[in-house]
Design an enzyme around this catalytic site. Structure first.
Site, PDB file in Angstrom:
ATOM      1  N   GLU A  86       0.777  -6.206  -0.600  1.00  0.00           N
ATOM      2  CA  GLU A  86       1.431  -5.269  -1.054  1.00  0.00           C
ATOM      3  C   GLU A  86       0.690  -4.986   0.252  1.00  0.00           C
ATOM      4  O   GLU A  86       1.084  -4.428   1.569  1.00  0.00           O
ATOM      5  CB  GLU A  86       0.884  -4.206  -1.221  1.00  0.00           C
ATOM      6  CG  GLU A  86       1.280  -2.899  -1.179  1.00  0.00           C
ATOM      7  CD  GLU A  86       0.509  -1.595  -2.416  1.00  0.00           C
ATOM      8  OE1 GLU A  86       1.233  -2.509  -3.621  1.00  0.00           O
ATOM      9  OE2 GLU A  86       0.127  -0.411  -1.968  1.00  0.00           O
ATOM     10  N   SER A 108      -4.194  -1.668  -4.106  1.00  0.00           N
ATOM     11  CA  SER A 108      -3.612  -2.538  -4.167  1.00  0.00           C
ATOM     12  C   SER A 108      -3.346  -4.137  -3.546  1.00  0.00           C
ATOM     13  O   SER A 108      -2.728  -3.898  -2.712  1.00  0.00           O
ATOM     14  CB  SER A 108      -2.359  -2.253  -4.807  1.00  0.00           C
ATOM     15  OG  SER A 108      -2.082  -0.983  -6.054  1.00  0.00           O
ATOM     16  N   ARG A 143       7.284   0.145  -1.694  1.00  0.00           N
ATOM     17  CA  ARG A 143       6.072  -0.360  -0.664  1.00  0.00           C
ATOM     18  C   ARG A 143       7.128  -0.657   0.599  1.00  0.00           C
ATOM     19  O   ARG A 143       6.294  -1.615   1.521  1.00  0.00           O
ATOM     20  CB  ARG A 143       5.348  -0.945  -0.715  1.00  0.00           C
ATOM     21  CG  ARG A 143       4.103  -0.320  -2.577  1.00  0.00           C
ATOM     22  CD  ARG A 143       3.187  -0.111  -1.973  1.00  0.00           C
ATOM     23  NE  ARG A 143       2.582   0.752  -3.475  1.00  0.00           N
ATOM     24  CZ  ARG A 143       3.104   1.526  -3.631  1.00  0.00           C
ATOM     25  NH1 ARG A 143       4.183   2.512  -3.234  1.00  0.00           N
ATOM     26  NH2 ARG A 143       2.833   2.538  -5.197  1.00  0.00           N
TER      27      ARG A 143
HETATM   28  C1  FAD Z   1      -8.916   3.229  -2.624  1.00  0.00           C
HETATM   29  C2  FAD Z   1      -7.935   3.188  -2.115  1.00  0.00           C
HETATM   30  C3  FAD Z   1      -6.690   3.673  -3.309  1.00  0.00           C
HETATM   31  C4  FAD Z   1      -5.319   3.372  -2.931  1.00  0.00           C
HETATM   32  N1  FAD Z   1      -4.376   4.513  -3.658  1.00  0.00           N
HETATM   33  C5  FAD Z   1      -3.055   3.569  -3.230  1.00  0.00           C
HETATM   34  C6  FAD Z   1      -1.716   4.673  -3.939  1.00  0.00           C
HETATM   35  O1  FAD Z   1      -2.477   4.387  -5.043  1.00  0.00           O
HETATM   36  N2  FAD Z   1      -0.736   3.788  -3.622  1.00  0.00           N
HETATM   37  C7  FAD Z   1      -0.553   3.520  -2.230  1.00  0.00           C
HETATM   38  O2  FAD Z   1       0.744   3.247  -2.271  1.00  0.00           O
HETATM   39  N3  FAD Z   1      -1.297   3.045  -1.547  1.00  0.00           N
HETATM   40  C8  FAD Z   1      -2.761   3.343  -1.971  1.00  0.00           C
HETATM   41  N4  FAD Z   1      -3.787   2.441  -0.813  1.00  0.00           N
HETATM   42  C9  FAD Z   1      -3.320   2.370   0.033  1.00  0.00           C
HETATM   43  C10 FAD Z   1      -2.872   2.712   1.521  1.00  0.00           C
HETATM   44  O3  FAD Z   1      -4.216   3.885   1.564  1.00  0.00           O
HETATM   45  C11 FAD Z   1      -1.294   3.596   1.590  1.00  0.00           C
HETATM   46  O4  FAD Z   1      -0.387   2.169   1.485  1.00  0.00           O
HETATM   47  C12 FAD Z   1      -1.608   4.285   2.597  1.00  0.00           C
HETATM   48  O5  FAD Z   1      -0.393   4.711   2.168  1.00  0.00           O
HETATM   49  C13 FAD Z   1      -1.789   3.533   4.256  1.00  0.00           C
HETATM   50  O6  FAD Z   1      -1.654   4.187   5.177  1.00  0.00           O
HETATM   51  P1  FAD Z   1      -2.759   3.977   6.634  1.00  0.00           P
HETATM   52  O7  FAD Z   1      -2.570   5.190   6.928  1.00  0.00           O
HETATM   53  O8  FAD Z   1      -4.124   3.658   6.238  1.00  0.00           O
HETATM   54  O9  FAD Z   1      -2.466   2.265   7.377  1.00  0.00           O
HETATM   55  P2  FAD Z   1      -2.822   1.188   7.682  1.00  0.00           P
HETATM   56  O10 FAD Z   1      -3.910   0.742   6.446  1.00  0.00           O
HETATM   57  O11 FAD Z   1      -3.589   2.157   8.830  1.00  0.00           O
HETATM   58  O12 FAD Z   1      -1.488   0.346   8.067  1.00  0.00           O
HETATM   59  C14 FAD Z   1      -0.261   0.034   6.703  1.00  0.00           C
HETATM   60  C15 FAD Z   1       0.381  -0.276   7.551  1.00  0.00           C
HETATM   61  O13 FAD Z   1       1.165   0.693   8.031  1.00  0.00           O
HETATM   62  C16 FAD Z   1       1.938   0.680   9.878  1.00  0.00           C
HETATM   63  N5  FAD Z   1       1.277   1.139  10.262  1.00  0.00           N
HETATM   64  C17 FAD Z   1       0.630   2.577  10.490  1.00  0.00           C
HETATM   65  N6  FAD Z   1       0.380   3.938  10.908  1.00  0.00           N
HETATM   66  C18 FAD Z   1       1.789   3.734  11.669  1.00  0.00           C
HETATM   67  C19 FAD Z   1       2.370   4.488  12.197  1.00  0.00           C
HETATM   68  N7  FAD Z   1       2.119   5.821  12.827  1.00  0.00           N
HETATM   69  N8  FAD Z   1       3.324   3.711  12.595  1.00  0.00           N
HETATM   70  C20 FAD Z   1       3.801   2.006  12.016  1.00  0.00           C
HETATM   71  N9  FAD Z   1       3.909   1.816  11.677  1.00  0.00           N
HETATM   72  C21 FAD Z   1       2.858   2.127  11.111  1.00  0.00           C
HETATM   73  C22 FAD Z   1       0.997  -1.022  10.218  1.00  0.00           C
HETATM   74  O14 FAD Z   1       0.648  -1.209  11.275  1.00  0.00           O
HETATM   75  C23 FAD Z   1       0.365  -1.386   9.035  1.00  0.00           C
HETATM   76  O15 FAD Z   1       1.792  -2.558   8.509  1.00  0.00           O
HETATM   77  C24 FAD Z   1      -4.860   2.816  -1.505  1.00  0.00           C
HETATM   78  C25 FAD Z   1      -6.315   2.685  -1.107  1.00  0.00           C
HETATM   79  C26 FAD Z   1      -7.467   2.924  -1.269  1.00  0.00           C
HETATM   80  C27 FAD Z   1      -8.461   2.309  -0.569  1.00  0.00           C
END
Ligand code: FAD
Length: 318
Positions: free
Chosen positions: A301, A231, A181
């Site tokens: 996380e 998580s 992560r």
């Molecule tokens: C139902 C559910 C299930 C999930 N299951 C998992 C799983 O199995 N495994 C897992 O790892 N995660 C899981 N997640 C968490 C999440 O989906 C992941 O961490 C995902 O990859 C985050 O992507 P996001 O675009 O939503 O990022 P955001 O939530 O928008 O941002 C997360 C972080 O990344 C940064 N960020 C976003 N975009 C950029 C960019 N373009 N450049 C630089 N930094 C950036 C943000 O500043 C922040 O620090 C789950 C979430 C939900 C709601």
């Protein structure tokens, strides 16, 4: 209106006219987070392309404004008091994918699920562990998303990023310092623009079957019918955060409308009107219980955005 405010409004007008994308004032972040929670972003920018993004970054620097980047908002908690400065949303305007045999160059706003679907249509995968993860590519690489001890990083050859000064450069897999992560993107004020993935050739039917299995397991084990953000805590080195939270009696704990899921103790759900304060207070209480019962500090996380200074969370000594 004071002279200072007049100058500021003029400056925002300049930004609005200089870019093709959207500039919104006081945009509610609850519209941009999977928790459906969060106060307003002082200035919310949705750049149309990399040029817009660079213009916005330079504007923020000239105006001494802090920057926060959001993708699909599926791993963040935004404070009820919102986010000061500029929130930059990298989403559907960064949506190109170029396939070349097993390689695919993907822009940061593409959803991980879209990449998997498009790969499947071409008999390509190798990231079956990622079915059901709702993030966009930028956030998913920044977080090195994954499951079952498998990570997105294993498929990433290189990325193109822009720093907060507006300089674009390439980082190869090894330069990203991926870990569980973690990638250096989190620490170095970098915004991911696009990434080259190397996928694996696989039979369509096999990929489809893996997708179905993975989605069934998620439905059974995760409270996906409620707003949540995946998580909450990282797994400690030798066990699962969900297991220790369960053993410490955290399942079902509730503050306001924020509840530790009965289905999966490492998920907090919004039962309707939870606030960010409720959620982070619950995180603090869960951490305290686990520390008392297991002598273990669970690390976050999920990322916090905005001001949470009135709630003290435990942090591991580095
Ligand atoms: C139902 C559910 C299930 C999930 N299951 C998992 C799983 O199995 N495994 C897992 O790892 N995660 C899981 N997640 C968490 C999440 O989906 C992941 O961490 C995902 O990859 C985050 O992507 P996001 O675009 O939503 O990022 P955001 O939530 O928008 O941002 C997360 C972080 O990344 C940064 N960020 C976003 N975009 C950029 C960019 N373009 N450049 C630089 N930094 C950036 C943000 O500043 C922040 O620090 C789950 C979430 C939900 C709601």
């Amino acid at each position: 209106m004071s002279l200072k405010n007049q100058k500021f409004n003029k400056s925002i007008e300049v930004l609005t006219k200089s870019i093709r994308g959207e500039v919104l004032l006081d945009e509610l972040m609850s519209r941009h987070t999977s928790f459906k929670i969060g106060g307003s972003a002082e200035i919310f920018v949705k750049p149309y392309d990399a040029d817009d993004l660079i213009t916005t970054l330079r504007w923020a620097k000239n105006n001494k404004m802090p920057i926060f980047v959001v993708g699909n908002g599926t791993n963040i908690i935004v404070s009820d008091s919102g986010i000061e400065g500029v929130v930059i949303k990298i989403s559907d305007t960064f949506s190109n994918m170029i396939f070349d045999r097993n390689d695919v160059l993907v822009q940061a706003g593409v959803s991980l699920q879209k990449l998997l679907e498009e790969g499947m249509r071409r008999n390509l995968c190798g990231m079956e562990f990622a079915w059901g993860i709702p993030g966009a590519i930028g956030g998913s690489i920044a977080m090195n998303a994954g499951s079952n001890s498998r990570f997105l990083s294993t498929r990433v050859k290189y990325v193109n990023v822009v720093d907060y000064n507006g300089s674009i450069f390439k980082l190869n897999h090894d330069e990203l310092r991926f870990d569980y992560r973690y990638s250096r993107i989190q620490d170095e004020n970098l915004i991911l623009l696009d990434a080259l993935f190397e996928l694996e050739s696989k039979d369509f039917k096999e990929i489809e079957k893996e997708r179905e299995t993975s989605i069934i397991i998620r439905r059974e084990k995760q409270p996906i019918n409620y707003p949540c953000a995946g998580s909450v805590f990282k797994n400690p080195p030798t066990t699962y955060a969900g297991r220790v939270l369960d053993e410490a009696g955290c399942k079902g704990l509730r503050i306001g409308d924020a509840q530790i899921s009965e289905l999966h103790a490492n998920f907090i759900i919004n039962l309707g009107n939870a606030t960010a304060h409720d959620i982070v207070s619950l995180i603090r209480d869960a951490q305290a219980r686990v520390y008392k019962v297991k002598d273990l500090i669970l690390e976050l996380e999920i990322k916090l955005a905005g001001n949470f200074r009135d709630i003290r969370l435990m942090e591991k000594k580095k």
